[in-house]
Design a protein around this motif. Structure first.
Motif, PDB file in Angstrom:
ATOM      1  N   MET A   1      -0.327 -93.789 106.990  1.00 16.37           N
ATOM      2  CA  MET A   1       0.494 -92.618 107.133  1.00 16.37           C
ATOM      3  C   MET A   1       0.128 -91.382 106.089  1.00 16.37           C
ATOM      4  O   MET A   1      -0.379 -90.490 106.726  1.00 16.37           O
ATOM      5  N   ASN A   2       0.218 -91.535 104.849  1.00 10.89           N
ATOM      6  CA  ASN A   2      -0.170 -90.614 103.970  1.00 10.89           C
ATOM      7  C   ASN A   2      -1.524 -90.644 104.246  1.00 10.89           C
ATOM      8  O   ASN A   2      -2.122 -89.194 103.704  1.00 10.89           O
ATOM      9  N   SER A   3      -2.320 -91.420 104.122  1.00 10.13           N
ATOM     10  CA  SER A   3      -3.856 -91.188 103.990  1.00 10.13           C
ATOM     11  C   SER A   3      -4.246 -90.518 105.224  1.00 10.13           C
ATOM     12  O   SER A   3      -5.205 -89.637 105.210  1.00 10.13           O
ATOM     13  N   THR A   4      -3.912 -91.018 106.445  1.00  7.95           N
ATOM     14  CA  THR A   4      -4.021 -90.272 107.607  1.00  7.95           C
ATOM     15  C   THR A   4      -3.626 -88.746 107.769  1.00  7.95           C
ATOM     16  O   THR A   4      -4.635 -87.830 108.090  1.00  7.95           O
ATOM     17  N   ARG A   5      -2.753 -88.296 107.085  1.00 12.14           N
ATOM     18  CA  ARG A   5      -2.032 -86.948 106.696  1.00 12.14           C
ATOM     19  C   ARG A   5      -3.088 -86.208 106.062  1.00 12.14           C
ATOM     20  O   ARG A   5      -3.307 -85.042 106.534  1.00 12.14           O
ATOM     21  N   SER A   6      -3.508 -86.785 104.904  1.00 10.50           N
ATOM     22  CA  SER A   6      -4.678 -86.192 104.301  1.00 10.50           C
ATOM     23  C   SER A   6      -5.793 -85.821 104.941  1.00 10.50           C
ATOM     24  O   SER A   6      -6.449 -84.696 104.914  1.00 10.50           O
ATOM     25  N   THR A   7      -6.232 -86.897 105.661  1.00 10.64           N
ATOM     26  CA  THR A   7      -7.559 -86.852 106.409  1.00 10.64           C
ATOM     27  C   THR A   7      -7.385 -85.738 107.484  1.00 10.64           C
ATOM     28  O   THR A   7      -8.330 -84.948 107.707  1.00 10.64           O
ATOM     29  N   ASP A   8      -6.259 -85.589 107.997  1.00 13.12           N
ATOM     30  CA  ASP A   8      -6.158 -84.554 109.156  1.00 13.12           C
ATOM     31  C   ASP A   8      -6.184 -83.250 108.482  1.00 13.12           C
ATOM     32  O   ASP A   8      -6.451 -82.174 109.362  1.00 13.12           O
ATOM     33  N   PHE A   9      -5.663 -83.283 107.425  1.00 11.88           N
ATOM     34  CA  PHE A   9      -5.918 -81.687 106.764  1.00 11.88           C
ATOM     35  C   PHE A   9      -7.097 -81.450 106.461  1.00 11.88           C
ATOM     36  O   PHE A   9      -7.794 -80.384 106.528  1.00 11.88           O
ATOM     37  N   ILE A  10      -7.810 -82.473 105.783  1.00 16.23           N
ATOM     38  CA  ILE A  10      -9.044 -82.145 105.104  1.00 16.23           C
ATOM     39  C   ILE A  10     -10.145 -82.209 106.107  1.00 16.23           C
ATOM     40  O   ILE A  10     -11.119 -81.381 105.944  1.00 16.23           O
ATOM     41  N   THR A  11     -10.261 -82.875 107.255  1.00 20.14           N
ATOM     42  CA  THR A  11     -11.030 -83.012 108.129  1.00 20.14           C
ATOM     43  C   THR A  11     -10.574 -82.738 109.708  1.00 20.14           C
ATOM     44  O   THR A  11     -10.166 -83.435 110.248  1.00 20.14           O
ATOM     45  N   PRO A  12     -10.193 -81.484 109.985  1.00 20.16           N
ATOM     46  CA  PRO A  12      -9.238 -81.190 111.112  1.00 20.16           C
ATOM     47  C   PRO A  12     -10.159 -81.464 112.366  1.00 20.16           C
ATOM     48  O   PRO A  12     -11.422 -81.601 112.491  1.00 20.16           O
ATOM     49  N   LYS A  13      -9.591 -81.990 113.353  1.00 21.39           N
ATOM     50  CA  LYS A  13     -10.166 -82.743 114.345  1.00 21.39           C
ATOM     51  C   LYS A  13     -10.524 -81.810 115.742  1.00 21.39           C
ATOM     52  O   LYS A  13     -11.028 -82.077 116.695  1.00 21.39           O
TER      53      LYS A  13
END
Lengths: 69, 535
Positions: free
Chosen positions: B364-376
């Motif tokens: 969950m935490n790494s998915t949240r970071s990913t969504d911020f760093i790489t917006p979809k």
């Protein structure tokens, strides 16, 4: 319900004018970015996690319903 | 070949069991001598379980892999005797800088809480960590590390598994009551036993470059969003030991790994980033890809999975190795109790219960970071950019910037091993939580609380204890009295544990709270001890 959905803005027409005027000379892209900043700033000001979730749900639900009609 | 590090070569030794052609049953056999396999082996041995660690290679991890070790894994490694060397060799940093496009958005200071033995985190190349673990294993008679031993197949039985192993001397078989597979994200063991590995929430590729740079560059973590030298992606710069700097360039899933790895492609990119006049030498380049996924059950028959073989997350937040060590921490004492017949096999199943819960938290935490760093989407990118632009001048918005949240342990709040709290408690030490460290005095000398916990179960009490141990079946918990056995010199044990006269904690061998009360009652503690052993 933590979200205040009763009328709460003094000088309502002035507020609305402020909002519209601030974007009058903006492109859609600029205005969209500004709207995002506004959401972030206001969310930080509200700071009530439950109220924010309720606002997100209410806005999302009604946006979807409106987009379908 | 690296300029700053020479890979050791460990000798193959023919085992007596292969030489004699005798099929031996081992309590625990660990597959893979990476950081998690080595730590699991050392942990088992320290708890008194004779174990064998097999690796198909004969050296440490090649190249640049895990970098950042957080406090809780360091506490675990301290229990294994490796953390002090790691800290001495590693790099500590406190200042982080966040850049957005061409300019600095803001900088921060981590300001970690003081009065813990272990720092909030250190950076260290993975091969050093493995070396230190291997040195420690060499001193540990119960751990038998065997190089050039390749697992070919597994046959599962009700109470053991039969492993077919290939060495330079040919093929032989050995038996294991328990197998712990620590053979990484592409685990062959997992494939052999038909384990699933599902849930690709996200996949991406990273270019990893290690450069040697003697220039006077500050020891800080620098993170770029959408920099001019690598548009639309993120870049992370971290210092490791020996003047080696690690750079992670996010590439996106569509990048061509072969093309991106070429020095003629990599060097200009690093020059653009560091500045034309900063001299550096390229030490290592590789392309790393990952997905976010985990096994449904970390146990299949007699085979248990730990580390990347069980779960894989994005690199944001340094959650791979860190969470793997916590798997080992969770598993060792459970294996010991079950192997000794002091707990039912059901205790082993709480390993999946607790560590899959933690894996989901990490995902969950790494998915949240990913969504911020790489917006979809275009709109989520606008939100991301809005946060980054606001952060420059509005400090209150900075906490929303997510360039990876450093791995912190997941409390096992829902664990079936916990006894429910009664009454009001302040602070964070709820049942299922890893114990906070605190400075103490022991025999007139400064010491640390965590070093007094972890050999077995401990009853930590702030009052007069009517007993020196509490027993349930064959398991006993040693009583440690604050004010008698240890002195709470700074008052931080009481502060961090909400300790008042009579307050009593039952602490698991992995330094997690199992239960707590406001008074010492032997019968109640024994019941909680029984529950914490899976009964």
């Amino acid at each position: 319900m933590k979200l205040n959905t009763t009328a709460n803005i003094p000088d309502r027409d002035g507020f609305y004018q402020d909002l519209i005027d601030s974007q009058r000379d903006m492109t859609d892209e600029e205005a969209s970015l500004m709207n995002c900043k506004l959401v972030i700033l206001l969310a930080n000001h509200i700071g009530d996690r439950e109220a924010l979730t309720e606002a997100i749900r209410l806005a999302a639900r009604t946006a979807r319903a409106a987009a379908r009609t | 070949m690296l300029k700053t590090y020479q890979y050791p070569e460990f000798g193959y030794v023919r085992s007596p069991e292969q030489a004699e052609g005798k099929q031996v049953r081992h309590p625990v056999v660990i597959i893979g001598a990476g950081p998690i396999g080595l730590a699991t082996g050392l942990e088992c041995a320290r708890r008194g379980i004779p174990c064998v660690i097999l690796d198909d290679n004969n050296t440490v991890s090649i190249g640049s892999r895990a970098v950042c070790y957080a406090k809780r894994p360091l506490e675990f490694l301290d229990r294994l005797g490796c953390a002090e060397r790691m800290i001495a060799k590693g790099i500590s940093w406190q200042v982080g800088k966040v850049f957005f496009r061409e300019k600095l958005s803001y900088q921060f200071d981590l300001l970690p809480e003081s009065d813990h033995k272990m720092p909030a985190m250190i950076n260290l190349q993975q091969y050093y960590l493995e070396e230190f673990l291997i040195d420690e294993i060499a001193r540990e008679p119960k751990a038998d590390l065997r190089w050039k031993h390749k697992l070919l197949s597994i046959r599962q039985n009700d109470d053991h598994a039969v492993l077919t192993i290939e060495t330079p001397d040919g093929v032989f078989t050995m038996e294991a009551t328990w197998v712990v597979a620590c053979d990484g994200a592409n685990s062959d063991t997992r494939k052999m036993v038909g384990g699933d590995f599902v849930g690709q929430f996200f996949q991406d590729r990273f270019l990893i470059a290690d450069v040697v740079m003697k220039a006077d560059f500050p020891t800080e973590r620098w993170f770029w969003f959408d920099p001019p030298f690598h548009p639309n992606q993120s870049v992370l710069l971290h210092k490791q030991s020996d003047d080696v700097w690690r750079i992670d360039f996010q590439l996106g899933w569509d990048a061509d790994p072969v093309e991106e790895k070429k020095p003629e492609k990599v060097i200009p990119r690093i020059k653009a980033m560091l500045g034309e006049n900063v001299p550096f030498e390229l030490e290592w380049v590789s392309v790393y890809q990952f997905a976010c996924r985990r096994m449904k059950d970390f146990r299949i028959g007699r085979v248990l999975f730990a580390g990347d073989s069980a779960h894989q997350v994005s690199p944001f937040g340094a959650r791979g190795a860190n969470t793997g060590f916590q798997d080992a921490d969770n598993l060792g004492w459970k294996l010991k109790l079950v192997l000794d017949g002091n707990a039912p096999e059901a205790l082993i199943d709480t390993y999946t219960e607790e560590r899959a819960f933690a894996a989901d938290d990490n995902l969950m935490n790494s998915t949240r970071s990913t969504d911020f760093i790489t917006p979809k989407s275009a709109m989520s990118k606008r939100f991301r950019n809005a946060v980054l632009e606001l952060a420059e001048h509005t400090p209150g918005i900075r906490p929303l910037v997510n360039s990876g949240r450093l791995s912190t342990p997941t409390p096992y709040v829902t664990s079936s091993l916990n006894t429910k709290d009664v009454g009001d408690w302040a602070g964070r030490m709820t049942p299922g939580t890893n114990c906070d460290d605190a400075p103490i005095t022991l025999g007139g000398k400064p010491a640390w609380l965590l070093n007094q916990l972890g050999d077995g179960f401990v009853v930590l009490t702030f009052g007069e204890a009517p007993a020196s141990e509490v027993k349930s079946g064959g398991v006993s918990a040693r009583v440690v009295t604050v004010g008698k056995d240890i002195e709470d010199t700074k008052g931080l044990v009481a502060a961090r544990y909400d300790g008042r006269p009579g307050t009593t904690y039952l602490i698991r061998p992995d330094q997690h709270v199992a239960a707590r009360w406001r008074s010492f009652d032997g019968k109640t503690i024994a019941a909680a001890l029984k529950k914490a052993c899976g009964q």
